[in-house]
Scaffold this motif. Structure first.
Motif, PDB file in Angstrom:
ATOM      1  N   GLY A  41      13.863  13.508  36.884  1.00  0.00           N
ATOM      2  CA  GLY A  41      14.308  12.339  36.130  1.00  0.00           C
ATOM      3  C   GLY A  41      13.223  11.285  36.017  1.00  0.00           C
ATOM      4  N   ALA A  42      12.474  11.093  37.088  1.00  0.00           N
ATOM      5  CA  ALA A  42      11.374  10.122  37.050  1.00  0.00           C
ATOM      6  C   ALA A  42      10.285  10.572  36.087  1.00  0.00           C
ATOM      7  CB  ALA A  42      10.789   9.935  38.451  1.00  0.00           C
ATOM      8  N   VAL A  43       9.996  11.862  36.071  1.00  0.00           N
ATOM      9  CA  VAL A  43       8.991  12.382  35.134  1.00  0.00           C
ATOM     10  C   VAL A  43       9.474  12.227  33.699  1.00  0.00           C
ATOM     11  CG1 VAL A  43       7.853  14.499  34.356  1.00  0.00           C
ATOM     12  CG2 VAL A  43       7.915  13.940  36.784  1.00  0.00           C
ATOM     13  N   ALA A  44      10.747  12.515  33.451  1.00  0.00           N
ATOM     14  CA  ALA A  44      11.293  12.383  32.103  1.00  0.00           C
ATOM     15  C   ALA A  44      11.281  10.919  31.645  1.00  0.00           C
ATOM     16  CB  ALA A  44      12.708  12.944  32.050  1.00  0.00           C
ATOM     17  N   ALA A  45      11.632  10.011  32.542  1.00  0.00           N
ATOM     18  CA  ALA A  45      11.613   8.591  32.183  1.00  0.00           C
ATOM     19  C   ALA A  45      10.192   8.116  31.910  1.00  0.00           C
ATOM     20  CB  ALA A  45      12.246   7.761  33.294  1.00  0.00           C
ATOM     21  N   GLY A  46       9.250   8.549  32.730  1.00  0.00           N
ATOM     22  CA  GLY A  46       7.848   8.194  32.499  1.00  0.00           C
ATOM     23  C   GLY A  46       7.335   8.754  31.190  1.00  0.00           C
ATOM     24  N   ALA A  47       7.739   9.978  30.875  1.00  0.00           N
ATOM     25  CA  ALA A  47       7.337  10.564  29.597  1.00  0.00           C
ATOM     26  C   ALA A  47       7.936   9.783  28.435  1.00  0.00           C
ATOM     27  CB  ALA A  47       7.765  12.028  29.532  1.00  0.00           C
ATOM     28  N   GLY A  48       9.178   9.332  28.582  1.00  0.00           N
ATOM     29  CA  GLY A  48       9.800   8.510  27.542  1.00  0.00           C
ATOM     30  C   GLY A  48       9.064   7.206  27.333  1.00  0.00           C
ATOM     31  N   LEU A  49       8.620   6.594  28.415  1.00  0.00           N
ATOM     32  CA  LEU A  49       7.857   5.353  28.321  1.00  0.00           C
ATOM     33  C   LEU A  49       6.540   5.581  27.592  1.00  0.00           C
ATOM     34  CD1 LEU A  49       7.445   2.361  29.143  1.00  0.00           C
ATOM     35  CD2 LEU A  49       6.426   3.215  31.247  1.00  0.00           C
ATOM     36  N   VAL A  50       5.839   6.633  27.979  1.00  0.00           N
ATOM     37  CA  VAL A  50       4.540   6.931  27.344  1.00  0.00           C
ATOM     38  C   VAL A  50       4.720   7.275  25.870  1.00  0.00           C
ATOM     39  CG1 VAL A  50       2.622   8.583  27.339  1.00  0.00           C
ATOM     40  CG2 VAL A  50       3.421   7.598  29.489  1.00  0.00           C
ATOM     41  N   LEU A  51       5.716   8.097  25.556  1.00  0.00           N
ATOM     42  CA  LEU A  51       5.941   8.476  24.157  1.00  0.00           C
ATOM     43  C   LEU A  51       6.327   7.272  23.307  1.00  0.00           C
ATOM     44  CD1 LEU A  51       7.892  11.844  24.564  1.00  0.00           C
ATOM     45  CD2 LEU A  51       5.574  11.543  23.683  1.00  0.00           C
ATOM     46  N   ALA A  52       7.115   6.356  23.887  1.00  0.00           N
ATOM     47  CA  ALA A  52       7.526   5.176  23.120  1.00  0.00           C
ATOM     48  C   ALA A  52       6.348   4.247  22.852  1.00  0.00           C
ATOM     49  CB  ALA A  52       8.615   4.426  23.871  1.00  0.00           C
ATOM     50  N   SER A  81       6.550  13.120  18.475  1.00  0.00           N
ATOM     51  CA  SER A  81       7.327  14.173  19.113  1.00  0.00           C
ATOM     52  C   SER A  81       8.817  13.988  18.840  1.00  0.00           C
ATOM     53  CB  SER A  81       7.075  14.148  20.624  1.00  0.00           C
ATOM     54  OG  SER A  81       7.943  15.033  21.279  1.00  0.00           O
ATOM     55  N   PRO A  82       9.555  15.084  18.663  1.00  0.00           N
ATOM     56  CA  PRO A  82      11.006  14.954  18.505  1.00  0.00           C
ATOM     57  C   PRO A  82      11.702  14.519  19.800  1.00  0.00           C
ATOM     58  CG  PRO A  82      10.365  17.265  18.484  1.00  0.00           C
ATOM     59  CD  PRO A  82       9.101  16.459  18.482  1.00  0.00           C
ATOM     60  N   LEU A  83      11.000  14.584  20.922  1.00  0.00           N
ATOM     61  CA  LEU A  83      11.577  14.151  22.195  1.00  0.00           C
ATOM     62  C   LEU A  83      11.413  12.655  22.437  1.00  0.00           C
ATOM     63  CD1 LEU A  83      10.409  17.070  24.507  1.00  0.00           C
ATOM     64  CD2 LEU A  83      12.678  16.675  23.556  1.00  0.00           C
ATOM     65  N   ARG A  84      10.720  11.977  21.538  1.00  0.00           N
ATOM     66  CA  ARG A  84      10.443  10.546  21.737  1.00  0.00           C
ATOM     67  C   ARG A  84      11.730   9.732  21.850  1.00  0.00           C
ATOM     68  NH1 ARG A  84       7.770   6.625  17.271  1.00  0.00           N
ATOM     69  NH2 ARG A  84       8.022   4.703  18.414  1.00  0.00           N
ATOM     70  N   GLY A  85      12.660   9.921  20.952  1.00  0.00           N
ATOM     71  CA  GLY A  85      13.912   9.155  20.967  1.00  0.00           C
ATOM     72  C   GLY A  85      14.759   9.405  22.202  1.00  0.00           C
ATOM     73  N   PRO A  86      15.089  10.680  22.501  1.00  0.00           N
ATOM     74  CA  PRO A  86      15.933  10.923  23.679  1.00  0.00           C
ATOM     75  C   PRO A  86      15.283  10.504  24.993  1.00  0.00           C
ATOM     76  CG  PRO A  86      15.889  12.860  22.271  1.00  0.00           C
ATOM     77  CD  PRO A  86      14.894  11.897  21.715  1.00  0.00           C
ATOM     78  N   LEU A  87      13.984  10.751  25.147  1.00  0.00           N
ATOM     79  CA  LEU A  87      13.335  10.382  26.401  1.00  0.00           C
ATOM     80  C   LEU A  87      13.177   8.869  26.530  1.00  0.00           C
ATOM     81  CD1 LEU A  87      10.654  13.180  26.874  1.00  0.00           C
ATOM     82  CD2 LEU A  87      12.825  12.891  28.057  1.00  0.00           C
ATOM     83  N   THR A  88      12.969   8.174  25.418  1.00  0.00           N
ATOM     84  CA  THR A  88      12.902   6.709  25.469  1.00  0.00           C
ATOM     85  C   THR A  88      14.266   6.133  25.843  1.00  0.00           C
ATOM     86  OG1 THR A  88      11.150   6.702  23.822  1.00  0.00           O
ATOM     87  CG2 THR A  88      12.319   4.635  24.173  1.00  0.00           C
ATOM     88  N   LEU A  89      15.317   6.674  25.261  1.00  0.00           N
ATOM     89  CA  LEU A  89      16.660   6.231  25.620  1.00  0.00           C
ATOM     90  C   LEU A  89      16.942   6.518  27.094  1.00  0.00           C
ATOM     91  CD1 LEU A  89      19.371   5.051  24.721  1.00  0.00           C
ATOM     92  CD2 LEU A  89      20.068   7.377  24.126  1.00  0.00           C
ATOM     93  N   PHE A  90      16.480   7.669  27.571  1.00  0.00           N
ATOM     94  CA  PHE A  90      16.653   7.993  28.990  1.00  0.00           C
ATOM     95  C   PHE A  90      15.916   6.978  29.859  1.00  0.00           C
ATOM     96  CE2 PHE A  90      15.466  10.269  32.902  1.00  0.00           C
ATOM     97  CZ  PHE A  90      16.738  10.574  33.351  1.00  0.00           C
TER      98      PHE A  90
END
Length: 126
Positions: free
Chosen positions: A22-33, A39-48
């Motif tokens: 979960g921490a890795v996914a949240a960090g990835a969301g922050l970086v992608l945002a 990336s198509p994962l930008r929205g869901p990971l940023t929301l996460f």
């Protein structure tokens, strides 16, 4: 002669692995945002990130509650933080997606640092 025994895998590692993922996914969301990645994962990971970061800060502060209540209260607190950041930015005419992500991250970091300072203060008093 000594027999070498292998330690069986611990069954208690599951929650720790889930928290790490979960921490890795949240960090990835922050970086992608913040990098505006396509990336198509930008929205869901940023929301996460927007829900998990303040939620984990609330959960860390509410260690005395049972897990169900802790999850419910930290989730509600996370939604409140995100909504209040958005409303404040809209009311002051400073809305931007990057600014909202940074503001939520800064508030979360401040909450974790405040908890750390309070815990160190309690340990000094004992």
């Amino acid at each position: 002669m000594r027999t070498i025994k292998f330690k069986p895998p611990s069954t208690g590692d599951g929650p720790h692995l889930l928290l790490g993922a979960g921490a890795v996914a949240a960090g990835a969301g922050l970086v992608l945002a913040l990098t505006h990645a396509g990336s198509p994962l930008r929205g869901p990971l940023t929301l996460f990130f927007l829900l998990a970061a303040p939620g984990s800060a609330f959960a860390a502060a509410l260690r005395g509650l049972d897990p169900g209540a802790r999850f419910l209260v930290s989730g509600a607190g996370a939604v409140c933080v995100v909504v209040l950041v958005a409303q404040t930015m809209l009311a002051t005419h400073h809305w931007s997606a990057d600014g909202g992500v940074v503001a939520v991250g800064a508030l979360t970091a401040a909450a974790f640092l405040l908890q750390l300072a309070l815990r160190k203060g309690r340990h000094k008093l004992r």
